[in-house]
Design a protein around this motif. Structure first.
Motif, PDB file in Angstrom:
ATOM      1  N   VAL A  15       0.844  -1.188   0.000  1.00 23.87           N
ATOM      2  CA  VAL A  15       0.000   0.000   0.000  1.00 23.87           C
ATOM      3  C   VAL A  15       0.882   1.243   0.000  1.00 23.87           C
ATOM      4  N   ASP A  16       0.310   2.349  -0.434  1.00 25.24           N
ATOM      5  CA  ASP A  16       0.922   3.666  -0.266  1.00 25.24           C
ATOM      6  C   ASP A  16       0.220   4.343   0.899  1.00 25.24           C
ATOM      7  N   ALA A  17       0.966   5.065   1.717  1.00 30.40           N
ATOM      8  CA  ALA A  17       0.354   5.680   2.893  1.00 30.40           C
ATOM      9  C   ALA A  17       1.013   7.005   3.215  1.00 30.40           C
ATOM     10  N   ARG A  18       0.274   7.836   3.897  1.00 25.02           N
ATOM     11  CA  ARG A  18       0.775   9.136   4.355  1.00 25.02           C
ATOM     12  C   ARG A  18       0.563   9.197   5.859  1.00 25.02           C
ATOM     13  N   ILE A  19       1.664   9.389   6.616  1.00 19.84           N
ATOM     14  CA  ILE A  19       1.635   9.311   8.074  1.00 19.84           C
ATOM     15  C   ILE A  19       1.993  10.666   8.672  1.00 19.84           C
ATOM     16  N   TYR A  20       1.261  11.062   9.704  1.00 21.99           N
ATOM     17  CA  TYR A  20       1.547  12.302  10.424  1.00 21.99           C
ATOM     18  C   TYR A  20       1.915  11.930  11.866  1.00 21.99           C
ATOM     19  N   PRO A  21       3.203  11.740  12.158  1.00 14.22           N
ATOM     20  CA  PRO A  21       3.620  11.263  13.489  1.00 14.22           C
ATOM     21  C   PRO A  21       3.433  12.323  14.566  1.00 14.22           C
ATOM     22  N   ARG A  22       3.259  11.829  15.769  1.00 18.61           N
ATOM     23  CA  ARG A  22       3.153  12.678  16.955  1.00 18.61           C
ATOM     24  C   ARG A  22       4.045  12.084  18.035  1.00 18.61           C
ATOM     25  N   ASN A  23       3.823  12.457  19.275  1.00 19.47           N
ATOM     26  CA  ASN A  23       4.522  11.869  20.426  1.00 19.47           C
ATOM     27  C   ASN A  23       6.037  11.991  20.315  1.00 19.47           C
ATOM     28  N   GLY A  24       6.533  13.222  20.208  1.00 17.14           N
ATOM     29  CA  GLY A  24       7.977  13.417  20.242  1.00 17.14           C
ATOM     30  C   GLY A  24       8.613  13.625  18.893  1.00 17.14           C
ATOM     31  N   LEU A  25       7.840  13.511  17.811  1.00 20.28           N
ATOM     32  CA  LEU A  25       8.397  13.764  16.484  1.00 20.28           C
ATOM     33  C   LEU A  25       7.518  14.779  15.758  1.00 20.28           C
ATOM     34  N   ASP A  26       7.270  15.894  16.414  1.00 23.99           N
ATOM     35  CA  ASP A  26       6.413  16.916  15.834  1.00 23.99           C
ATOM     36  C   ASP A  26       7.142  17.758  14.803  1.00 23.99           C
ATOM     37  N   ILE A  27       8.464  17.950  15.002  1.00 25.83           N
ATOM     38  CA  ILE A  27       9.209  18.812  14.086  1.00 25.83           C
ATOM     39  C   ILE A  27      10.603  18.236  13.848  1.00 25.83           C
ATOM     40  N   LEU A  28      11.145  18.540  12.682  1.00 24.36           N
ATOM     41  CA  LEU A  28      12.537  18.246  12.353  1.00 24.36           C
ATOM     42  C   LEU A  28      13.129  19.491  11.700  1.00 24.36           C
ATOM     43  N   SER A  29      14.429  19.637  11.775  1.00 28.28           N
ATOM     44  CA  SER A  29      15.081  20.763  11.113  1.00 28.28           C
ATOM     45  C   SER A  29      15.241  20.473   9.624  1.00 28.28           C
ATOM     46  N   ARG A  30      15.524  21.510   8.856  1.00 26.71           N
ATOM     47  CA  ARG A  30      15.763  21.310   7.420  1.00 26.71           C
ATOM     48  C   ARG A  30      16.978  20.420   7.185  1.00 26.71           C
ATOM     49  N   ALA A  31      18.011  20.600   8.034  1.00 29.27           N
ATOM     50  CA  ALA A  31      19.219  19.790   7.891  1.00 29.27           C
ATOM     51  C   ALA A  31      18.931  18.316   8.151  1.00 29.27           C
ATOM     52  N   GLU A  32      18.098  18.039   9.160  1.00 29.42           N
ATOM     53  CA  GLU A  32      17.758  16.650   9.471  1.00 29.42           C
ATOM     54  C   GLU A  32      16.964  16.012   8.333  1.00 29.42           C
ATOM     55  N   VAL A  33      15.994  16.734   7.809  1.00 26.65           N
ATOM     56  CA  VAL A  33      15.200  16.203   6.699  1.00 26.65           C
ATOM     57  C   VAL A  33      16.089  15.968   5.481  1.00 26.65           C
ATOM     58  N   ALA A  34      17.002  16.898   5.220  1.00 25.07           N
ATOM     59  CA  ALA A  34      17.894  16.751   4.064  1.00 25.07           C
ATOM     60  C   ALA A  34      18.763  15.502   4.182  1.00 25.07           C
ATOM     61  N   ARG A  35      19.283  15.230   5.377  1.00 24.47           N
ATOM     62  CA  ARG A  35      20.119  14.047   5.565  1.00 24.47           C
ATOM     63  C   ARG A  35      19.309  12.761   5.389  1.00 24.47           C
ATOM     64  N   LEU A  36      18.071  12.767   5.890  1.00 21.11           N
ATOM     65  CA  LEU A  36      17.230  11.578   5.773  1.00 21.11           C
ATOM     66  C   LEU A  36      16.808  11.316   4.331  1.00 21.11           C
ATOM     67  N   ARG A  37      16.778  12.356   3.509  1.00 21.76           N
ATOM     68  CA  ARG A  37      16.372  12.189   2.117  1.00 21.76           C
ATOM     69  C   ARG A  37      17.560  11.992   1.188  1.00 21.76           C
ATOM     70  N   ASP A  38      18.762  12.181   1.712  1.00 22.06           N
ATOM     71  CA  ASP A  38      19.980  12.083   0.898  1.00 22.06           C
ATOM     72  C   ASP A  38      20.246  10.626   0.539  1.00 22.06           C
ATOM     73  N   ALA A  39      20.187  10.317  -0.743  1.00 26.04           N
ATOM     74  CA  ALA A  39      20.382   8.938  -1.208  1.00 26.04           C
ATOM     75  C   ALA A  39      21.802   8.676  -1.677  1.00 26.04           C
ATOM     76  N   SER A  40      22.702   9.625  -1.458  1.00 22.20           N
ATOM     77  CA  SER A  40      24.100   9.422  -1.848  1.00 22.20           C
ATOM     78  C   SER A  40      24.775   8.470  -0.882  1.00 22.20           C
ATOM     79  N   SER A  41      26.027   8.128  -1.165  1.00 21.63           N
ATOM     80  CA  SER A  41      26.745   7.174  -0.314  1.00 21.63           C
ATOM     81  C   SER A  41      26.915   7.699   1.110  1.00 21.63           C
ATOM     82  N   GLY A  42      26.952   8.997   1.297  1.00 20.55           N
ATOM     83  CA  GLY A  42      27.105   9.567   2.633  1.00 20.55           C
ATOM     84  C   GLY A  42      25.796   9.961   3.279  1.00 20.55           C
TER      85      GLY A  42
END
Length: 463
Positions: A15-42
Motif C-alpha cells: 500500500v501507499d500511505a501518508r503518516i503524520y507522526p506525533r509523540n515526540g516527532l512533531d518537528i525536524l530541522s531542514r538539515a535533518e530532513v535533508a540528511r534523511l532524504r539524501d540517497a548518496s553514499s554519505g
C-alpha cells in the motif's frame, strides 16, 4: 497518526500511505530532513529505508537482512517537513502493517522512533556534534541518544535488561514468559534487544503481571542498532524503540540504563553480551558496584549454561563466576533474587549520589566503547591467548563473537564472507577448541535462525 491507503499491484500486497507522526516527532530541522532524504553514499536514506522496512515487516522468520528487501524491492519512505509538522510518505509498504486502512498504532510509533533516532544520529553524531574520541564523550553521546528518545525516567530502580536468543525452543520461550511474569508482579519493567524469542517472552509475561497489578505506565524498551534491526525486527510489545548507531553504544545503553540483567539461552549474540558485561564488571574500578546478573532457563537448558560456565571459567578465570549466578527451572526464585538485587542497587546509588535513571558510576573503558568493524584483517588480529588480564581478553573475545554475529546476520559481514571466505580467528589451542565447541553447539541446538544449511562464517586457527 493517520494513513491514506492506495493499493498497488505487487507480488505481495502493498500500500501507499501518508503518516503524520506525533509523540515526540512533531518537528525536524531542514538539515535533518535533508540528511534523511539524501540517497548518496554519505546520506541516510538507504539506512532509513532499511530500518523502516524492518519495522513494517515485524515477524520475519529469517536472519538474512536482505530477505525483506527482496520481498519488497520497490518499498520507499520519504520524510517531509511541513508548516504543521512532519509527514512520512510510504510507497509500496507491506500491507501486513495495516488494518482496515490504517497503519497499526504500535507500528506507527516504532516507525516514528526510527525517523527520530536516525535524524538525531545524522546531526549530533555523524556531523561532529559530539566528541566520540574519548570515553566521556562516547558516554555523553549515549546519554544524549537515550534522552532524546525520552526513555530516561526518574524513579526507583526497576528496569531489568533481558538478553537471550531470538531462536529458542518452545520450552525456553515459555520459561522466559514465566520469568517476565514474576518480574512484572514485582513492578519491574523490561528492556531487551527488541526482537523475538527471549526478547519477546519476558515482555509478554510482564504484560499479564502488570495488568494484574493494575500498572498503567509500563515500559517495554527495545534497544537495537541498524545492522541488527533487519534480522531482529521489533516485536509488537515494544512500546519504546531506540536505535543506537552501533553495537558498542547499544551495549553501553543496556548497561547504563539497566539496573540488573537476566540472560536466557541464546546464541552468538548472547555470548557477546555476556563477555561485554563481564569484561566491564571485572575491572578493578567496578569491583564494589552491585549489578545483579542472573543466567537462567528451564531444566532442559542446564547443559547450555554448564557449557557457557565452563567457557567463562576457562577464558576469564574463577573471578568471573563471582559476578553472576545460575538459576535453572525456577522463575519465582529469579524474580525474588532480582528484586533483592535491585534494592542493593538503590541503596548503592543513594549512598554514592548516582542517578537512578542512568548509571554514571560504572567504569566502561574506551576499549569497550570503540566501534569494532569486523574485517578479515581485524578478526585475524584479535589476541585470544592466555596470560592477558581477564577484562582485556574479554574485550577481544567479545569482538570475536561480534564478528561472527556480523558474518551470520549483518549485511556488510555477510558480503565480506561471501567475497573473501570465512573469518580466521587465532588463539591458544584450549581457548580455540572451547570457542569452536561452543559455536558448533549453537548450530546443533538451532540457536542461529539461519535459512538453509548453515555454513560457518569463521575458521579457528590455533597458534
Amino acid at each position: 497518526m493517520a494513513a491514506v491507503l492506495e493499493p498497488t499491484n505487487a507480488t505481495l500486497p502493498t500500500v501507499d500511505a501518508r503518516i503524520y507522526p506525533r509523540n515526540g516527532l512533531d518537528i525536524l530541522s531542514r538539515a535533518e530532513v535533508a540528511r534523511l532524504r539524501d540517497a548518496s553514499s554519505g546520506g541516510m536514506h538507504e539506512l532509513l529505508r532499511r530500518c523502516a522496512l524492518a519495522v513494517l515487516t515485524s515477524g520475519s522468520t529469517t536472519d538474512d537482512p536482505r530477505a525483506a528487501r527482496e520481498l519488497y524491492p520497490d518499498f520507499d519512505i520519504q520524510v517531509q517537513q511541513q508548516d504543521r509538522g512532519v509527514r512520512i510518505d510510504l510507497f509500496k509498504a507491506p500491507a501486513m502493517a495495516f488494518v482496515e486502512g490504517d497503519l497499526i498504532q504500535g507500528v506507527a510509533e516504532l516507525l516514528a522512533a526510527v525517523v527520530r533516532d536516525l535524524a538525531y544520529t545524522a546531526i549530533e553524531l555523524d556531523s561532529g556534534g559530539r566528541d566520540l574520541h574519548t570515553s566521556e564523550g562516547i558516554t555523553d553521546a549515549v546519554f544524549g541518544l537515550l534522552r532524546n528518545a525520552r526513555v530516561l525516567q526518574p524513579g526507583d530502580p526497576n528496569l531489568v535488561v533481558c538478553w537471550g536468543g531470538h531462536s529458542i525452543n518452545r520450552d525456553e520461550y515459555l520459561y522466559t514468559k514465566q520469568v517476565g511474569y514474576e518480574l512484572g508482579l514485582r513492578g519491574i519493567d523490561i528492556c531487551t534487544g527488541c526482537g523475538p524469542g527471549a526478547m519477546k517472552g519476558p515482555m509478554k509475561g510482564a504484560t499479564i503481571a502488570h495488568a494484574k497489578q493494575r500498572r498503567r505506565r509500563m515500559r517495554y524498551i527495545g534497544i537495537t542498532e541498524p545492522g541488527i534491526i533487519a534480522a531482529e525486527s521489533p516485536n509488537p510489545i515494544v512500546n519504546h524503540l531506540v536505535i543506537m548507531p552501533d553495537i558498542e553504544k547499544r551495549l553501553e545503553a543496556f548497561v547504563r540504563m539497566g539496573h540488573g540483567i537476566i540472560v536466557f539461552p541464546g546464541g552468538v549474540g548472547t555470548a557477546e553480551e555476556i563477555l561485554y558485561l563481564l569484561g566491564i564488571l571485572l575491572q578493578e574500578e567496578n569491583a564494589g558496584l552491585p549489578f545483579p546478573l542472573i543466567l537462567t532457563g528451564p531444566v532442559a537448558s542446564a547443559p547450555y549454561f554448564e557449557q557457557i560456565d565452563r567457557f567463562l571459567r576457562l577464558t576469564l578465570g574463577e573471578a568471573a563466576t563471582s559476578r553472576y549466578e545460575i538459576i535453572v527451572g525456577d522463575p519465582a526464585e529469579v524474580g525474588k533474587r532480582m528484586s533483592r538485587g535491585l534494592k542493593k542497587v538503590r541503596e548503592h546509588r543513594i549512598a554514592h549520589r548516582d542517578s537512578f535513571f542512568f548509571n554514571w558510576s560504572i567504569d566502561i573503558p574506551l576499549d569497550f566503547q570503540r566501534p569494532f568493524v569486523p574485517t578479515h584483517e581485524a578478526m585475524s588480529a584479535l589476541d585470544l591467548h592466555n596470560g592477558r588480564a581477564p577484562h582485556a581478553l574479554a574485550a577481544d573475545l567479545r569482538r570475536a563473537f561480534s564478528g561472527i554475529v556480523a558474518g551470520n546476520v549483518k549485511e556488510d559481514g555477510i558480503r565480506r564472507v561471501e567475497q573473501h571466505g570465512p573469518f580466521e580467528i587465532h588463539g591458544d589451542p584450549a581457548i580455540m577448541e572451547s570457542l569452536d565447541a561452543l559455536l558448533r553447539a549453537f548450530v546443533q541446538q538451532h540457536r542461529m535462525k539461519i535459512a538453509g544449511e548453515y555454513r560457518p562464517c569463521y575458521r579457528v586457527v590455533t597458534a
